[in-house]
Enzyme design. Sequence first.
Site, PDB file in Angstrom:
ATOM      1  N   GLU B 142       0.977  -1.116   0.079  1.00 50.31           N
ATOM      2  CA  GLU B 142       0.163  -0.001   0.177  1.00 50.31           C
ATOM      3  C   GLU B 142       0.951   1.281   0.084  1.00 50.31           C
ATOM      4  O   GLU B 142       0.182   2.443  -1.008  1.00 50.31           O
ATOM      5  CB  GLU B 142      -1.116  -0.011   1.138  1.00 50.31           C
ATOM      6  CG  GLU B 142      -2.010  -1.086   1.027  1.00 50.31           C
ATOM      7  CD  GLU B 142      -1.509  -2.649   1.510  1.00 50.31           C
ATOM      8  OE1 GLU B 142      -0.661  -2.688   1.257  1.00 50.31           O
ATOM      9  OE2 GLU B 142      -2.656  -3.410   0.625  1.00 50.31           O
ATOM     10  N   HIS B 211     -10.268  -5.753   9.732  1.00 49.39           N
ATOM     11  CA  HIS B 211     -10.436  -5.777   8.867  1.00 49.39           C
ATOM     12  C   HIS B 211     -11.519  -4.372   8.958  1.00 49.39           C
ATOM     13  O   HIS B 211     -12.984  -5.105   7.837  1.00 49.39           O
ATOM     14  CB  HIS B 211     -11.019  -6.423   7.838  1.00 49.39           C
ATOM     15  CG  HIS B 211     -10.245  -7.446   7.608  1.00 49.39           C
ATOM     16  ND1 HIS B 211      -9.329  -8.223   8.428  1.00 49.39           N
ATOM     17  CD2 HIS B 211      -9.724  -7.588   5.897  1.00 49.39           C
ATOM     18  CE1 HIS B 211      -8.323  -8.689   7.195  1.00 49.39           C
ATOM     19  NE2 HIS B 211      -8.696  -8.077   5.799  1.00 49.39           N
TER      20      HIS B 211
END
Lengths: 472, 406
Positions: B142, B211
């Site tokens: 990322e 998450h």
Amino acid sequence: MALHLRSSSSSKSTLLNILRHNLGFGSRSHVTRHIRQILPHDPPLRGSQNPISRLCNTMAEPETLSSFVQHEYANNHQVMDFPGGKVAFTPEIQFISESDKERVPCYRVLDDNGQLITNSQFVQVSEEVAVKIYSDMVTLQIMDNIFYEAQRQGRLSFYATAIGEEAINIASAAALTPQDVIFPQYREPGVLLWRGFTLQEFANQCFGNKSDYGKGRQMPVHYGSNKLNYFTVSATIATQLPNAVGAAYSLKMDKKDACAVTYFGDGGTSEGDFHAALNFAAVMEAPVLFICRNNGWAISTPTSDQFRSDGVVVKGRAYGIRSIRVDGNDALAMYSAVHTAREMAIREQRPILIEALTYRVGHHSTSDDSTRYRSAGEIEWWNKARNPLSRFRTWIESNGWWSDKTESDLRSRIKKEMLEALRVAEKTEKPNLQNMFSDVYDVPPSNLREQELLVRQTINSHPQDYPSDVPL
Amino acid sequence: MSSIIHGAGAATTTLSTFNSVDSKKLFVAPSRTNLSVRSQRYIVAGSDASKKSFGSGLRVRHSQKLIPNAVATKEADTSASTGHELLLFEALQEGLEEEMDRDPHVCVMGEDVGHYGGSYKVTKGLADKFGDLRVLDTPICENAFTGMGIGAAMTGLRPVIEGMNMGFLLLAFNQISNNCGMLHYTSGGQFTIPVVIRGPGGVGRQLGAEHSQRLESYFQSIPGIQMVACSTPYNAKGLMKAAIRSENPVILFEHVLLYNLKEKIPDEDYICNLEEAEMVRPGEHITILTYSRMRYHVMQAAKTLVNKGYDPEVIDIRSLKPFDLHTIGNSVKKTHRVLIVEECMRTGGIGASLTAAINENFHDYLDAPVMCLSSQDVPTPYAGTLEEWTVVQPAQIVTAVEQLCQ
């Protein structure tokens, strides 16, 4: 346009040779190229994933799954399809050695005394370019020394020199074109200098006055110039590497005849961004040059504490990137390597890793005293015996392009210019207080306008606590 | 109540109650249509919503009747509106596709955004249409692809960076904070970074702690970025387009559970103002500020409250950085009571900042302390029952309103 690359068939030595140029591609008129020696070439790499058409994955054909494909190798190897391509099996338990017996050799053209090594391959430079390279190296050296002294005298708040790395700075810049976008770490002001940044502009940024293009917001040596395609220095280590890959991606999308170039030190190669950026560049097939200034030290951390590989050049292969190790203090070798790499990067749309071996003669910055962790003798030796300026000077003098007189003339002129630039920059007004709040967004939002009002109110009520040289 | 919140099975069915709620229909009695404040102006379908500075982000239809129950069956909509119905993720995709058509510099990068179409299908079909280079699949890092997007933006592209889940963007924090937020400033305005960073976040349906993160609380301090949260297909498309056109870096927060909301949106081109809040339901008694998924919990509670005789004003703040203190302030001045309902954790969340901002700016207008309902300061549990109780439920909202309005 043949691509000639020999990678040794044995795992013992990885000798990388210069490739043959395609004359006429993106050539600049004043440079002629004489790359001699053609080498036998490898068969092209299998399964190269072109990002343009990437739909097929490497699924094995059904027939090969049900039966082994027998190839008669010397050791009766078998071959099987795996994701990524065919792999040969071996019945011997073999580990790839953690290092080769011999280190990757370092490309150099001028010996320690500045003499051209016989049978060396290099890109020819004209007198004009060679003289500019050397003059800029001298200018960089003088600029660094004067700014450093200014900091020691209290006139500047901070400075970081590039002493010992002038050849990397200038010669690499000389091999690029103005359209190549530069993502520096912080020890590459020479690239800006080559492109035309004036001593006054350097001084303005260091003093943070109102003529600074950064509007006085950053600390010294954090230069940036959009018109010279030199992206503003961000102090965080190695964050510029993924940025450079993104810029290369942008150039690739626009099909420009230019590449992205990014610089970093040996310490920067430990950051995650280094590995990710190299991987991304290889997968995206992005035209980017990764130039590592391996100068032996990351503040006080020597390279032996930074990594255990054979330097940085061997890391390129792990990501599928073509790499070369160069003598960073040999301006001619740096020039040739970067020039060749740039052409490869743009023509073949691939990244290239260049490890330039050099030495950080100065301290990490003015906040550091490097004699605390290394011997003064070591510093002195590199400064004298391996000085990049003296080696290149010997070579240009041997061509009749330079003399003692031109040297002393140049030095005294630059010194005068520098002192004048310092004087002017010191006296120039600082940027207006309003610049503290502008450019955070394109238009200051209400909270920032409010906060600016509060600051001004505070200054009004306590003017004696506010610095007098910042205009309101 | 829990059965409404926790429908079993796939995400498409759990939100069936919300799917049929047309977020543009207000629960408004006709007498309340004369609100003259700028941001509360009612604009009928078909207006030219490209006026960015206008309160054009709000679309309300006048044809109102009170919807008495949550599960409104979608009656045949014969009113004169044109427009097409779609799901929220399709609205995002439509906005993205329109902007990519409009400006060749817009590109997308992220994991699995290409031929896979994105984990939540927001980029579905784009790689086929625009090519693999413009809709770029990246390796898993990322920080690297966010950094790539920033570098590409500085060289003239307008990347839309997708985080597969907002929580993964914690890995990109370095690039977002140091480069994305700062480089326009530190370069003296020489380099702009018009990126959009988007992705789903929030507490989903048993996705586990890693998450289910609310990144808006971590990012809210970074100077130089703007943050918006979409909650309906209409504002999702509008905010996506506005974010792409903005010269500032914008982080667009979507919610994992809202992707299948259905709504009819206009056919014509429109954008939503990035700095504006959305008036969901005007009222008199109390101001309820919320955003993203909690908007629906609030509206659920609002039904109960209306039946009990309360008249809550519900505002979807939408712009998380900066807050739309104009709209919020006007509301506070009218109702004198504020309840903030958020999904962030109690400590350091958007609600905490908003409470501070309201107290600072509108203290004199408050009849009661600002109350903030947030998630607890715990990692989100996997167990469904526990997860349900980390998120603010409509019952708690009703209780809080009753308490505040004593």
